[in-house]
Design a protein around this motif. Structure first.
Motif, PDB file in Angstrom:
ATOM      1  N   ASN A  55      -0.184   0.017   1.348  1.00 33.31           N
ATOM      2  CA  ASN A  55      -1.274   0.871   1.808  1.00 33.31           C
ATOM      3  C   ASN A  55      -2.328   0.884   0.704  1.00 33.31           C
ATOM      4  O   ASN A  55      -2.140   1.509  -0.339  1.00 33.31           O
ATOM      5  N   ARG A  59      -7.060   7.344   2.173  1.00 31.80           N
ATOM      6  CA  ARG A  59      -6.828   8.627   2.833  1.00 31.80           C
ATOM      7  C   ARG A  59      -5.550   8.654   3.672  1.00 31.80           C
ATOM      8  O   ARG A  59      -4.689   9.500   3.461  1.00 31.80           O
ATOM      9  N   HIS A  61      -2.034   8.063   5.711  1.00 31.90           N
ATOM     10  CA  HIS A  61      -0.648   7.650   5.520  1.00 31.90           C
ATOM     11  C   HIS A  61      -0.211   6.847   6.744  1.00 31.90           C
ATOM     12  O   HIS A  61      -0.720   7.048   7.845  1.00 31.90           O
ATOM     13  N   THR A  63       3.330   5.613   8.953  1.00 33.32           N
ATOM     14  CA  THR A  63       4.755   5.842   9.168  1.00 33.32           C
ATOM     15  C   THR A  63       5.404   4.528   9.559  1.00 33.32           C
ATOM     16  O   THR A  63       4.971   3.877  10.512  1.00 33.32           O
ATOM     17  N   GLN A  74       7.431   7.184   5.013  1.00 35.19           N
ATOM     18  CA  GLN A  74       5.996   7.398   4.892  1.00 35.19           C
ATOM     19  C   GLN A  74       5.429   6.483   3.811  1.00 35.19           C
ATOM     20  O   GLN A  74       5.985   6.382   2.716  1.00 35.19           O
ATOM     21  N   GLY A  76       2.212   6.130   1.697  1.00 33.83           N
ATOM     22  CA  GLY A  76       0.976   6.787   1.297  1.00 33.83           C
ATOM     23  C   GLY A  76       0.018   5.841   0.601  1.00 33.83           C
ATOM     24  O   GLY A  76       0.376   4.707   0.248  1.00 33.83           O
ATOM     25  N   PRO A  77      -1.223   6.278   0.392  1.00 32.11           N
ATOM     26  CA  PRO A  77      -2.207   5.447  -0.314  1.00 32.11           C
ATOM     27  C   PRO A  77      -1.695   5.018  -1.687  1.00 32.11           C
ATOM     28  O   PRO A  77      -1.124   5.816  -2.431  1.00 32.11           O
ATOM     29  N   SER A  79       0.766   2.942  -2.288  1.00 32.26           N
ATOM     30  CA  SER A  79       2.193   2.603  -2.329  1.00 32.26           C
ATOM     31  C   SER A  79       2.474   1.368  -1.484  1.00 32.26           C
ATOM     32  O   SER A  79       1.660   0.946  -0.664  1.00 32.26           O
TER      33      SER A  79
END
Length: 241
Positions: A55, A59, A61, A63, A74, A76-77, A79
């Motif tokens: 990612n 902003r 996330h 799934t 999840q 996230g930004p 990762s």
């Protein structure tokens, strides 16, 4: 060769080790021209013997659901995560719209084996919450537009009248099933299905549809069950034989 494939709205893109695929408002895979999307949101690449999804947005996330719904993570930004199943479903929201991307790899590390799920008996989802066949059908009727294609916003969630008609049910029957579903999920800790002091939340159908799709309580493979139930309602005598 361990190739990977991206599927979005019926279109397919392939990548081999040494290649990467970028996804977003621009890139190799153009998801949508939705301004809420980052220009480049996700990157699929091969490294250290694995296919990875990163990612790179600022902003949203994403799934990731793999193993036929057995695992959910999840992303996230900033990762990244390795893809270990043959198919991984990626869902995310950008503004009022929800999206779904399917990722496939030729040489998965993990495999799942199990009996196919049907709506003929009680089912267990959402952290051990048990739903009856009727309750699952109510969930499916509410989530149908979002299951039919990516980029469908919560605005498309049917009204209670439309959902009851879709199933061939009376309004009272649908409302009762919906109440039972929301009560169960509320007790399981799912937010947004009840208002203060336990009055009905105004947007509970939209919240239920969003949660059911993202947690894969129902999937697009279950959609034929709606027509089957509607047919039983039109021909109750034949259904009873």
């Amino acid at each position: 060769m361990n190739t990977a494939q991206v599927e979005l709205a019926g279109e397919h893109w392939k990548a081999q080790p040494g290649q990467c695929l970028t996804m977003g408002r621009t890139g190799d895979v153009i998801i949508d021209d939705n301004l809420y999307l980052n220009r480049i949101f996700l990157v699929l690449f091969f490294a250290d013997g694995f296919w990875w999804l990163a990612n790179v947005g600022s902003r949203a996330h994403a799934t990731l659901t793999g193993g036929s719904g057995l695992t959910t993570s999840q992303l996230g930004p900033g990762s990244r995560m390795p893809l270990v199943f043959a198919q991984t479903v990626v869902t995310f929201s950008a503004g009022p719209f929800n999206y779904e991307i399917n990722l496939f790899i030729d040489e998965p590390i993990l495999h799942t084996v199990g009996a196919p799920r049907t709506l003929d008996s009680a089912d267990t989802n959402a952290g051990g919450t048990v739903f009856t066949e009727g309750q699952l059908l109510a969930i499916l009727a509410v989530a149908e537009p979002m299951l039919k294609g990516s980029g469908v916003g919560l605005w498309a969630v049917p009204t209670a009248v439309q959902a009851a008609k879709r199933l061939g049910w009376t309004q009272t029957k649908f409302n009762r099933k919906l109440d039972n579903v929301c009560d169960k999920l509320d007790r399981a800790g799912v937010m947004g299905l009840k208002g203060a002091r336990h009055e009905q939340a105004l947007g509970r159908r939209a919240r239920l549809a969003e949660y059911a799709v993202n947690s894969r309580i129902v999937t697009s493979h279950d959609l034929p069950m709606l027509d089957a139930e509607w047919g039983r309602g039109r021909h109750p005598v034949a259904a009873a034989i």
